[in-house]
Design a protein around this motif. Structure first.
Motif, PDB file in Angstrom:
ATOM      1  N   LEU A  85     -41.460   1.628 -13.835  1.00  0.00           N
ATOM      2  CA  LEU A  85     -40.948   0.700 -12.888  1.00  0.00           C
ATOM      3  C   LEU A  85     -39.370   0.602 -12.949  1.00  0.00           C
ATOM      4  O   LEU A  85     -38.748   0.784 -13.857  1.00  0.00           O
ATOM      5  CB  LEU A  85     -41.596  -0.598 -12.910  1.00  0.00           C
ATOM      6  CG  LEU A  85     -43.250  -0.296 -12.705  1.00  0.00           C
ATOM      7  CD1 LEU A  85     -43.876  -1.739 -12.767  1.00  0.00           C
ATOM      8  CD2 LEU A  85     -43.671   0.247 -11.489  1.00  0.00           C
ATOM      9  N   PRO A  86     -38.757   0.151 -11.742  1.00  0.00           N
ATOM     10  CA  PRO A  86     -37.277  -0.208 -11.799  1.00  0.00           C
ATOM     11  C   PRO A  86     -36.869  -1.173 -12.904  1.00  0.00           C
ATOM     12  O   PRO A  86     -37.749  -2.078 -13.020  1.00  0.00           O
ATOM     13  CB  PRO A  86     -37.163  -1.033 -10.355  1.00  0.00           C
ATOM     14  CG  PRO A  86     -38.359  -0.306  -9.468  1.00  0.00           C
ATOM     15  CD  PRO A  86     -39.466  -0.100 -10.391  1.00  0.00           C
ATOM     16  N   HIS A  87     -35.824  -0.788 -13.520  1.00  0.00           N
ATOM     17  CA  HIS A  87     -35.444  -1.641 -14.668  1.00  0.00           C
ATOM     18  C   HIS A  87     -34.761  -2.914 -13.975  1.00  0.00           C
ATOM     19  O   HIS A  87     -33.845  -2.914 -13.096  1.00  0.00           O
ATOM     20  CB  HIS A  87     -34.346  -0.610 -15.354  1.00  0.00           C
ATOM     21  CG  HIS A  87     -33.437  -1.832 -16.019  1.00  0.00           C
ATOM     22  ND1 HIS A  87     -34.080  -1.726 -17.516  1.00  0.00           N
ATOM     23  CD2 HIS A  87     -32.335  -2.222 -16.131  1.00  0.00           C
ATOM     24  CE1 HIS A  87     -33.084  -2.500 -18.272  1.00  0.00           C
ATOM     25  NE2 HIS A  87     -32.178  -2.731 -17.451  1.00  0.00           N
ATOM     26  N   GLN A  88     -35.090  -4.009 -14.628  1.00  0.00           N
ATOM     27  CA  GLN A  88     -34.684  -5.242 -14.050  1.00  0.00           C
ATOM     28  C   GLN A  88     -33.573  -6.092 -15.100  1.00  0.00           C
ATOM     29  O   GLN A  88     -34.231  -6.343 -16.199  1.00  0.00           O
ATOM     30  CB  GLN A  88     -35.600  -6.228 -13.636  1.00  0.00           C
ATOM     31  CG  GLN A  88     -36.698  -5.504 -12.864  1.00  0.00           C
ATOM     32  CD  GLN A  88     -37.192  -6.424 -11.803  1.00  0.00           C
ATOM     33  OE1 GLN A  88     -36.423  -7.162 -10.955  1.00  0.00           O
ATOM     34  NE2 GLN A  88     -38.383  -6.059 -11.255  1.00  0.00           N
ATOM     35  N   ASP A  89     -32.456  -6.191 -14.648  1.00  0.00           N
ATOM     36  CA  ASP A  89     -31.282  -6.709 -15.813  1.00  0.00           C
ATOM     37  C   ASP A  89     -31.086  -7.937 -15.310  1.00  0.00           C
ATOM     38  O   ASP A  89     -30.944  -8.501 -14.239  1.00  0.00           O
ATOM     39  CB  ASP A  89     -30.320  -5.713 -15.212  1.00  0.00           C
ATOM     40  CG  ASP A  89     -28.925  -6.041 -16.424  1.00  0.00           C
ATOM     41  OD1 ASP A  89     -28.991  -7.124 -17.076  1.00  0.00           O
ATOM     42  OD2 ASP A  89     -27.996  -5.303 -16.356  1.00  0.00           O
TER      43      ASP A  89
END
Ligand SMILES: *Cc1c(COP(=O)(O)O)cnc(C)c1O
Length: 387
Positions: free
Chosen positions: A287-291
């Motif tokens: 899944l999209p990486h969340q920073d």
């Protein structure tokens, strides 16, 4: 016999109204009597962008592409000068610089954010390098602290391609306002829309006067309208980069509701994340990486599948059930024009594998949480039979 009512299709994207778009257009025609460029609604949009995003100068353009083309002119490139950028981006990122005779130098992306890998910038710098163009993919920030530091050390300009990143932040600052110049797009596939449209954010005021001239056919007409010169004439290269006030009128209605649009998309994005988390944990998708250093804007919800074959099957599976998911960029370094006009620095392994495996799920303002659940259930069902 009981007939089952078929569920409506879920498109990939859908243009939308938030309220006053048509009213504003009527006002431009009937009340202002001004529908060419730089009327009242354009000025309202400029002020909104400057105040809300916190940048010294904003100029509406006909498209994100036009904003990139203006930025490329402002970089004052000589034929053969080099501009470092990712290959995993839209054609305009590179094309705008190629039109100035410059060479796009493609570097690989990071496997987590899919943004250009900042550790590969310095190895790509030569005596001809003039600028770095970070693209904030899916509205998630590039490592701007590192990029700006490298640029300062080597005397390079930074042009942010923030076409995906309207109202996303990095350490509390809006994307597009961090580099010397920033480019936004209001194309109907983006978060805030006017059909076609864009803006150039001029963050370093030294570029402002020339930016106004380039946008207005190479003339100093803006200074003339402000009474700073007594006639206007041809003073530089330029083109007609400004949009009609009809476009600005539509856009202003969207800007006024901008926060609400981003919040709605972010809710849908968060819902996808919750629903698909179990599949990500089981290792079949990424899944999209969340920073934590940046907040996104719910622009794109993507999955990384295990292989291109998996992705092709999943697209087909969803389509048969009325859900339209799509892949994204064909890498520029291996495209026909990219091979002709650009060059590569280092390996492109991550770019190649990610572009083969990335899938974007439907996400648009009028989508409901039930729609998200239906898409997520179908993806989950697909992996039940394709372990
Ligand atoms: C959409 C987009 C552009 C171009 O914007 P237009 O308004 O369509 O010209 C440029 N770069 C990226 C990364 C984009 O996604």
């Amino acid at each position: 016999m009981k007939l089952e009512c078929p569920k409506p299709n879920i498109p990939f994207n859908k243009p939308f109204f938030v309220g006053k778009e048509l009213y504003n257009i009527t006002q431009a025609v009937m009340a202002d009597g001004h529908i060419s460029g730089d009327g009242r609604f354009t000025r309202l949009c400029h002020t909104w962008l400057q105040e809300k995003l916190g940048c010294p100068g904003a100029l509406l353009t006909m498209s994100g592409t036009a904003a990139l083309e203006m930025a490329a002119i402002l970089c004052d490139l000589q034929p053969g000068d080099e501009v470092i950028m990712p290959s995993f981006t839209f054609v305009s990122t590179a094309n705008a610089f190629v039109l100035r005779g410059a060479v796009p130098v493609f570097i690989d992306i990071r496997p987590d954010t899919l943004n250009l890998d900042e550790s590969l910038i310095e190895p790509a710098i030569t005596t001809r390098t003039k600028a770095i163009v970070p693209v904030h993919y899916a509205g998630f920030a590039c490592a701007m602290d590192e990029i700006l530091q490298i640029a300062a050390q080597h005397g390079l300009l930074v042009v942010e391609d923030a076409a995906h990143a309207m109202l996303s932040t990095y350490h509390g600052q809006y994307l597009g306002t961090l580099g010397h110049l920033g480019c936004l797009s209001f194309h109907e596939t983006k978060n805030i829309i006017s059909g076609e449209g864009g803006a150039l954010l001029v963050n370093d005021p030294v570029f402002m006067e020339r930016a106004e001239i380039i946008r207005d056919k190479g003339t100093n007409r803006s200074r003339f309208f402000r009474g700073e010169v007594d006639k206007y004439s041809w003073v530089d290269i330029g083109s007609s980069f400004l949009p009609s006030d009809l476009i600005a009128a539509f856009l202003y209605a969207q800007l006024e509701q901008g926060r609400q649009i981003i919040d709605q998309r972010s809710r849908l994005f968060a819902r996808y994340t919750v629903q698909l988390e179990p599949l990500a944990r089981s290792g079949v998708i990424q899944l999209p990486h969340q920073d934590t250093a940046c907040s996104g804007n719910g622009h794109i919800f993507y999955l990384i599948t295990r292989s291109m074959a998996d992705r092709t099957r999943l697209i087909e599976y969803l389509k048969e059930r009325g859900v339209y998911a799509v892949f994204h960029y064909v890498p520029l370094h291996s495209s026909e024009a990219g091979l002709k006009y650009g060059r590569v620095s280092g390996e492109m392994t991550v770019t190649d594998t990610m572009s083969d495996r990335l899938l974007r799920l439907p996400l648009y303002y009028e989508m409901t949480e039930d729609d998200v659940d239906r898409v997520a259930e179908l993806v989950t069902a697909f992996y039940r039979v394709n372990r």
